[in-house]
Design a protein around this motif. Sequence first.
Motif, PDB file in Angstrom:
ATOM      1  N   ALA A   1       0.825  -1.201   0.000  1.00  0.00           N
ATOM      2  CA  ALA A   1       0.000   0.000   0.000  1.00  0.00           C
ATOM      3  C   ALA A   1       0.856   1.248   0.000  1.00  0.00           C
ATOM      4  O   ALA A   1       0.483   2.254  -0.560  1.00  0.00           O
ATOM      5  CB  ALA A   1      -0.924  -0.002   1.210  1.00  0.00           C
ATOM      6  N   GLY A   2       2.059   1.174   0.648  1.00  0.00           N
ATOM      7  CA  GLY A   2       2.885   2.353   0.797  1.00  0.00           C
ATOM      8  C   GLY A   2       3.327   2.974  -0.505  1.00  0.00           C
ATOM      9  O   GLY A   2       3.129   4.154  -0.747  1.00  0.00           O
ATOM     10  N   PRO A   3       3.979   2.199  -1.444  1.00  0.00           N
ATOM     11  CA  PRO A   3       4.485   2.789  -2.657  1.00  0.00           C
ATOM     12  C   PRO A   3       3.412   3.426  -3.515  1.00  0.00           C
ATOM     13  O   PRO A   3       3.701   4.185  -4.415  1.00  0.00           O
ATOM     14  CB  PRO A   3       5.146   1.600  -3.359  1.00  0.00           C
ATOM     15  N   ARG A   4       2.121   3.142  -3.319  1.00  0.00           N
ATOM     16  CA  ARG A   4       1.054   3.737  -4.101  1.00  0.00           C
ATOM     17  C   ARG A   4       0.422   4.905  -3.370  1.00  0.00           C
ATOM     18  O   ARG A   4      -0.696   5.316  -3.684  1.00  0.00           O
ATOM     19  CB  ARG A   4      -0.026   2.683  -4.405  1.00  0.00           C
ATOM     20  N   SER A   5       1.128   5.440  -2.364  1.00  0.00           N
ATOM     21  CA  SER A   5       0.474   6.403  -1.479  1.00  0.00           C
ATOM     22  C   SER A   5       0.235   7.764  -2.112  1.00  0.00           C
ATOM     23  O   SER A   5      -0.352   8.623  -1.492  1.00  0.00           O
ATOM     24  CB  SER A   5       1.303   6.585  -0.204  1.00  0.00           C
ATOM     25  N   GLY A   6       0.698   7.981  -3.340  1.00  0.00           N
ATOM     26  CA  GLY A   6       0.367   9.218  -4.013  1.00  0.00           C
ATOM     27  C   GLY A   6       1.255  10.378  -3.634  1.00  0.00           C
ATOM     28  O   GLY A   6       0.988  11.511  -4.001  1.00  0.00           O
ATOM     29  N   LEU A   7       2.326  10.143  -2.902  1.00  0.00           N
ATOM     30  CA  LEU A   7       3.235  11.224  -2.562  1.00  0.00           C
ATOM     31  C   LEU A   7       3.901  11.722  -3.831  1.00  0.00           C
ATOM     32  O   LEU A   7       4.351  10.939  -4.655  1.00  0.00           O
ATOM     33  CB  LEU A   7       4.292  10.731  -1.579  1.00  0.00           C
ATOM     34  N   CYS A   8       4.002  13.026  -3.997  1.00  0.00           N
ATOM     35  CA  CYS A   8       4.615  13.563  -5.207  1.00  0.00           C
ATOM     36  C   CYS A   8       6.097  13.805  -4.963  1.00  0.00           C
ATOM     37  O   CYS A   8       6.589  13.735  -3.851  1.00  0.00           O
ATOM     38  CB  CYS A   8       3.923  14.864  -5.603  1.00  0.00           C
ATOM     39  N   ASP A   9       6.852  14.102  -6.049  1.00  0.00           N
ATOM     40  CA  ASP A   9       8.277  14.330  -5.925  1.00  0.00           C
ATOM     41  C   ASP A   9       8.543  15.539  -5.052  1.00  0.00           C
ATOM     42  O   ASP A   9       7.779  16.499  -4.992  1.00  0.00           O
ATOM     43  CB  ASP A   9       8.897  14.555  -7.305  1.00  0.00           C
ATOM     44  N   MET A  10       9.656  15.511  -4.349  1.00  0.00           N
ATOM     45  CA  MET A  10       9.997  16.599  -3.431  1.00  0.00           C
ATOM     46  C   MET A  10      10.253  17.884  -4.196  1.00  0.00           C
ATOM     47  O   MET A  10      10.814  17.890  -5.282  1.00  0.00           O
ATOM     48  CB  MET A  10      11.250  16.230  -2.636  1.00  0.00           C
ATOM     49  N   LEU A  69      -0.855  -5.166  11.377  1.00  0.00           N
ATOM     50  CA  LEU A  69      -1.249  -3.773  11.174  1.00  0.00           C
ATOM     51  C   LEU A  69      -0.535  -3.074  10.024  1.00  0.00           C
ATOM     52  O   LEU A  69      -0.839  -1.917   9.738  1.00  0.00           O
ATOM     53  CB  LEU A  69      -1.003  -2.983  12.466  1.00  0.00           C
ATOM     54  N   VAL A  70       0.387  -3.759   9.328  1.00  0.00           N
ATOM     55  CA  VAL A  70       1.181  -3.062   8.317  1.00  0.00           C
ATOM     56  C   VAL A  70       0.323  -2.595   7.143  1.00  0.00           C
ATOM     57  O   VAL A  70       0.554  -1.514   6.582  1.00  0.00           O
ATOM     58  CB  VAL A  70       2.367  -3.945   7.849  1.00  0.00           C
ATOM     59  N   ALA A  71      -0.678  -3.378   6.758  1.00  0.00           N
ATOM     60  CA  ALA A  71      -1.557  -2.939   5.671  1.00  0.00           C
ATOM     61  C   ALA A  71      -2.368  -1.707   6.086  1.00  0.00           C
ATOM     62  O   ALA A  71      -2.590  -0.790   5.283  1.00  0.00           O
ATOM     63  CB  ALA A  71      -2.491  -4.081   5.254  1.00  0.00           C
ATOM     64  N   ILE A  88       4.042   9.863  13.262  1.00  0.00           N
ATOM     65  CA  ILE A  88       3.298   9.235  14.355  1.00  0.00           C
ATOM     66  C   ILE A  88       3.934   7.898  14.717  1.00  0.00           C
ATOM     67  O   ILE A  88       4.102   7.562  15.897  1.00  0.00           O
ATOM     68  CB  ILE A  88       1.823   9.045  13.964  1.00  0.00           C
ATOM     69  N   GLY A  89       4.292   7.118  13.688  1.00  0.00           N
ATOM     70  CA  GLY A  89       4.922   5.816  13.923  1.00  0.00           C
ATOM     71  C   GLY A  89       6.247   5.924  14.644  1.00  0.00           C
ATOM     72  O   GLY A  89       6.521   5.171  15.586  1.00  0.00           O
ATOM     73  N   VAL A  90       7.095   6.867  14.222  1.00  0.00           N
ATOM     74  CA  VAL A  90       8.407   7.035  14.863  1.00  0.00           C
ATOM     75  C   VAL A  90       8.233   7.449  16.321  1.00  0.00           C
ATOM     76  O   VAL A  90       8.891   6.906  17.219  1.00  0.00           O
ATOM     77  CB  VAL A  90       9.268   8.071  14.110  1.00  0.00           C
ATOM     78  N   ALA A 125       4.455  -0.740  12.214  1.00  0.00           N
ATOM     79  CA  ALA A 125       3.526  -0.981  11.109  1.00  0.00           C
ATOM     80  C   ALA A 125       3.126   0.320  10.412  1.00  0.00           C
ATOM     81  O   ALA A 125       2.747   0.303   9.244  1.00  0.00           O
ATOM     82  CB  ALA A 125       2.283  -1.701  11.620  1.00  0.00           C
ATOM     83  N   LEU A 126       3.179   1.446  11.110  1.00  0.00           N
ATOM     84  CA  LEU A 126       2.912   2.739  10.478  1.00  0.00           C
ATOM     85  C   LEU A 126       4.120   3.235   9.704  1.00  0.00           C
ATOM     86  O   LEU A 126       3.979   3.995   8.735  1.00  0.00           O
ATOM     87  CB  LEU A 126       2.535   3.778  11.537  1.00  0.00           C
ATOM     88  N   MET A 127       5.316   2.822  10.092  1.00  0.00           N
ATOM     89  CA  MET A 127       6.544   3.324   9.496  1.00  0.00           C
ATOM     90  C   MET A 127       6.962   2.570   8.241  1.00  0.00           C
ATOM     91  O   MET A 127       7.477   3.168   7.291  1.00  0.00           O
ATOM     92  CB  MET A 127       7.679   3.254  10.522  1.00  0.00           C
ATOM     93  N   VAL A 128       6.755   1.252   8.215  1.00  0.00           N
ATOM     94  CA  VAL A 128       7.302   0.439   7.117  1.00  0.00           C
ATOM     95  C   VAL A 128       6.748   0.857   5.753  1.00  0.00           C
ATOM     96  O   VAL A 128       7.532   1.175   4.842  1.00  0.00           O
ATOM     97  CB  VAL A 128       7.059  -1.058   7.382  1.00  0.00           C
TER      98      VAL A 128
END
Length: 230
Positions: A1-10, A69-71, A88-90, A125-128
């Motif tokens: 799920a993470g890599p598809r999170s829609g974050l744009c380039d910095m 909880l990773v998903a 939040i995870g850190v 699980a929030l960080m990975v």
Amino acid sequence: AGPRSGLCDMSAPANRWLVLVAMTGSLSMIMLDQTVVTVALPAMSDDLGLHPAGQQWVVNAYVLALTALVAFGGKLGDRVGGVRTFRIGVAGFFVASALCGLAPVGALGEAWIIAARALQGAAAALMVPTSGAIVISAFAVQERGRAMAAYAGISQIFLAIGPLIGGALTEAVSWRAVFWLNVPVGIAALVLVAIAKPAQATRPGRIRPGALALLVGGLGATVLAVQEAA
């Protein structure tokens, strides 16, 4: 799920290496905590009076919470933003690590350390998934292979040397130092993220409680069954 999170380039590509250091350090910390406690368990058991089943759950509670909880961590990153979810995870991870290090001697010690380890796993699980997505979004396409190789490869080294670090810290300092080590690493990761300012983005959609309960419950029950099969 993470890599598809829609974050744009910095917007500040020069800071992408700070992002990589922060994300690699956080993943290394997560991997390290899977194996670092193994060697520390005998000393931990002497101090806290752990039963054999309790010793097993000091390890298993972490892995079970992380897997179950990773998903959800990836979906939450999509919904509220990967950077926010990562922070939040850190914060949760180093608070849980401090609680592990503060586990009281006596009857309460076993339940305390197991609960703190489960909290560590939930925070991990929030960080990975979000850390991987943040690395991908920070680098141009032609650089992503190298960045992800460093991100994943270095963390696997820490997974392998966890028993060595755990043994050295337990012998030279205390088993509690195994957990206190995470506090400065977590703070450093948050500082680097604050400096680098990776892009914060979300994806439309919602978290369906029923589906989430089935996913978390199903994954958790499957891993629990494997752990208890022996």
